[in-house]
Scaffold this active site. Sequence first.
Site, PDB file in Angstrom:
ATOM      1  N   GLY A  44     -36.761 -35.446 -17.749  1.00  0.00           N
ATOM      2  CA  GLY A  44     -35.541 -35.840 -17.031  1.00  0.00           C
ATOM      3  C   GLY A  44     -35.893 -36.224 -15.605  1.00  0.00           C
ATOM      4  O   GLY A  44     -37.029 -36.040 -15.149  1.00  0.00           O
ATOM      5  N   LEU A  45     -34.897 -36.754 -14.931  1.00  0.00           N
ATOM      6  CA  LEU A  45     -35.094 -37.198 -13.553  1.00  0.00           C
ATOM      7  C   LEU A  45     -35.481 -36.048 -12.630  1.00  0.00           C
ATOM      8  O   LEU A  45     -35.208 -34.878 -12.939  1.00  0.00           O
ATOM      9  CB  LEU A  45     -33.793 -37.819 -13.015  1.00  0.00           C
ATOM     10  CG  LEU A  45     -33.292 -39.105 -13.684  1.00  0.00           C
ATOM     11  CD1 LEU A  45     -31.914 -39.475 -13.119  1.00  0.00           C
ATOM     12  CD2 LEU A  45     -34.283 -40.243 -13.486  1.00  0.00           C
ATOM     13  N   SER A  46     -36.054 -36.388 -11.503  1.00  0.00           N
ATOM     14  CA  SER A  46     -36.324 -35.383 -10.474  1.00  0.00           C
ATOM     15  C   SER A  46     -34.992 -34.757 -10.051  1.00  0.00           C
ATOM     16  O   SER A  46     -34.014 -35.467  -9.826  1.00  0.00           O
ATOM     17  CB  SER A  46     -36.995 -36.066  -9.278  1.00  0.00           C
ATOM     18  OG  SER A  46     -37.206 -35.122  -8.254  1.00  0.00           O
ATOM     19  N   GLY A  47     -34.960 -33.461  -9.992  1.00  0.00           N
ATOM     20  CA  GLY A  47     -33.735 -32.773  -9.582  1.00  0.00           C
ATOM     21  C   GLY A  47     -32.747 -32.535 -10.707  1.00  0.00           C
ATOM     22  O   GLY A  47     -31.663 -31.983 -10.496  1.00  0.00           O
ATOM     23  N   ALA A  48     -33.117 -32.928 -11.930  1.00  0.00           N
ATOM     24  CA  ALA A  48     -32.190 -32.734 -13.060  1.00  0.00           C
ATOM     25  C   ALA A  48     -32.087 -31.259 -13.447  1.00  0.00           C
ATOM     26  O   ALA A  48     -31.051 -30.814 -13.951  1.00  0.00           O
ATOM     27  CB  ALA A  48     -32.639 -33.567 -14.261  1.00  0.00           C
ATOM     28  N   GLY A  49     -33.165 -30.500 -13.241  1.00  0.00           N
ATOM     29  CA  GLY A  49     -33.114 -29.069 -13.559  1.00  0.00           C
ATOM     30  C   GLY A  49     -34.247 -28.578 -14.453  1.00  0.00           C
ATOM     31  O   GLY A  49     -34.193 -27.457 -14.965  1.00  0.00           O
TER      32      GLY A  49
ATOM     33  N   THR B 110     -37.423 -27.616 -13.831  1.00  0.00           N
ATOM     34  CA  THR B 110     -38.127 -26.427 -13.340  1.00  0.00           C
ATOM     35  C   THR B 110     -37.227 -25.194 -13.446  1.00  0.00           C
ATOM     36  O   THR B 110     -37.645 -24.141 -13.941  1.00  0.00           O
ATOM     37  CB  THR B 110     -38.572 -26.636 -11.875  1.00  0.00           C
ATOM     38  OG1 THR B 110     -39.483 -27.741 -11.835  1.00  0.00           O
ATOM     39  CG2 THR B 110     -39.267 -25.405 -11.311  1.00  0.00           C
TER      40      THR B 110
ATOM     41  N   SER C 237     -41.903 -37.224 -17.115  1.00  0.00           N
ATOM     42  CA  SER C 237     -42.348 -37.952 -18.315  1.00  0.00           C
ATOM     43  C   SER C 237     -41.404 -39.106 -18.667  1.00  0.00           C
ATOM     44  O   SER C 237     -40.704 -39.054 -19.674  1.00  0.00           O
ATOM     45  CB  SER C 237     -42.555 -37.021 -19.513  1.00  0.00           C
ATOM     46  OG  SER C 237     -41.751 -35.881 -19.508  1.00  0.00           O
TER      47      SER C 237
HETATM   48  P1  ADP Z   1     -36.473 -30.737 -11.575  1.00  0.00           P
HETATM   49  O1  ADP Z   1     -37.490 -29.709 -11.967  1.00  0.00           O
HETATM   50  O2  ADP Z   1     -35.880 -31.435 -12.774  1.00  0.00           O
HETATM   51  O3  ADP Z   1     -36.958 -31.698 -10.530  1.00  0.00           O
HETATM   52  P2  ADP Z   1     -35.167 -28.544 -10.226  1.00  0.00           P
HETATM   53  O4  ADP Z   1     -35.069 -27.491 -11.283  1.00  0.00           O
HETATM   54  O5  ADP Z   1     -36.276 -28.440  -9.224  1.00  0.00           O
HETATM   55  O6  ADP Z   1     -35.212 -29.989 -10.945  1.00  0.00           O
HETATM   56  O7  ADP Z   1     -33.783 -28.645  -9.423  1.00  0.00           O
HETATM   57  C1  ADP Z   1     -32.542 -28.666 -10.082  1.00  0.00           C
HETATM   58  C2  ADP Z   1     -31.444 -28.207  -9.106  1.00  0.00           C
HETATM   59  O8  ADP Z   1     -30.184 -28.327  -9.778  1.00  0.00           O
HETATM   60  C3  ADP Z   1     -31.591 -26.760  -8.702  1.00  0.00           C
HETATM   61  O9  ADP Z   1     -31.230 -26.645  -7.346  1.00  0.00           O
HETATM   62  C4  ADP Z   1     -30.558 -26.044  -9.611  1.00  0.00           C
HETATM   63  O10 ADP Z   1     -30.062 -24.867  -9.034  1.00  0.00           O
HETATM   64  C5  ADP Z   1     -29.481 -27.096  -9.734  1.00  0.00           C
HETATM   65  N1  ADP Z   1     -28.675 -26.995 -10.961  1.00  0.00           N
HETATM   66  C6  ADP Z   1     -27.327 -27.018 -11.014  1.00  0.00           C
HETATM   67  N2  ADP Z   1     -26.873 -26.899 -12.277  1.00  0.00           N
HETATM   68  C7  ADP Z   1     -27.966 -26.788 -13.062  1.00  0.00           C
HETATM   69  C8  ADP Z   1     -28.149 -26.607 -14.458  1.00  0.00           C
HETATM   70  N3  ADP Z   1     -27.134 -26.525 -15.307  1.00  0.00           N
HETATM   71  N4  ADP Z   1     -29.418 -26.528 -14.912  1.00  0.00           N
HETATM   72  C9  ADP Z   1     -30.468 -26.620 -14.071  1.00  0.00           C
HETATM   73  N5  ADP Z   1     -30.368 -26.768 -12.727  1.00  0.00           N
HETATM   74  C10 ADP Z   1     -29.119 -26.858 -12.224  1.00  0.00           C
END
Ligand code: ADP
Length: 175
Positions: free
Chosen positions: A12-17, A19, A86
Amino acid sequence: MNDRGYTLWFTGLSGAGKTTISQLVAQALKHQGHRVEILDGDVVRTNLTRGLGFSKADRDENIHRLGFVAHLLCRNGVYVLVAAISPYADARQKVRELIGENFIEIYVNSPLEVCEARDVKGLYKKARSGEIKHFTGIDDPYEPPLHPDLECRTDRETIDECVAKVLNLLALRSR
Ligand code: ADP
C-alpha cells in the site's frame, strides 16, 4: 502436519498503515507462540537492500530480495510480515509464485489524500515540493492488487478492526 509458516505481505501507499498493522499483528502472533519476523521496507532499505533506489528495476530488486528472505524463513515455520509499498503487481506476483499457498497478500488501502494528510514521515510534503522524486502516488505509480487475499480500508476501519481481520484470516487459513 503443516509446520510451514506464512508470509503476510502488506502492500500500500506510504502512510497507509502497513507498519502499524504489521507490528500489532506480529505482537499478537508472538503471544500465540509463533516465531515471527518483520521485514519492514524502511528498515530493510538500510541493510539488506541498502544502495537500491526507486527506479522500477531497483524497486523490483528490493521486492525480489524481500521475497527471497521471506521464502527462506517461511519454509522454516516462521510467520513473516513484510511491510513494503511494493508498487508493482508483477513483482508481487513473482513472490506469490515463489512462496506458494502460504503467501497472503494484504492490501492496506487508504486514499492518497488521507495518506498525504497523515504524512507520518513528512515525505509527501517533500515529494510535493520536489525535494524527493519518484515518490509513489505522487510522481511514481502504484498498481493496486486486483485480487488481494484481504483488504484493510484504513480510512474507514480502525486499527483494531484491521488487525483483527488479518488474524481472523490467518486463523481460517491455518485450520
Ligand atoms: P506505512 O507503514 O504504510 O507507511 P504507517 O503505519 O507508518 O504507514 O502509518 C500509518 C498511520 O496511519 C499511523 O499514524 C496510524 O496510526 C494511522 N492509522 C489510522 N487508522 C489506521 C488504521 N486503520 N490502520 C493503520 N494505521 C492507521
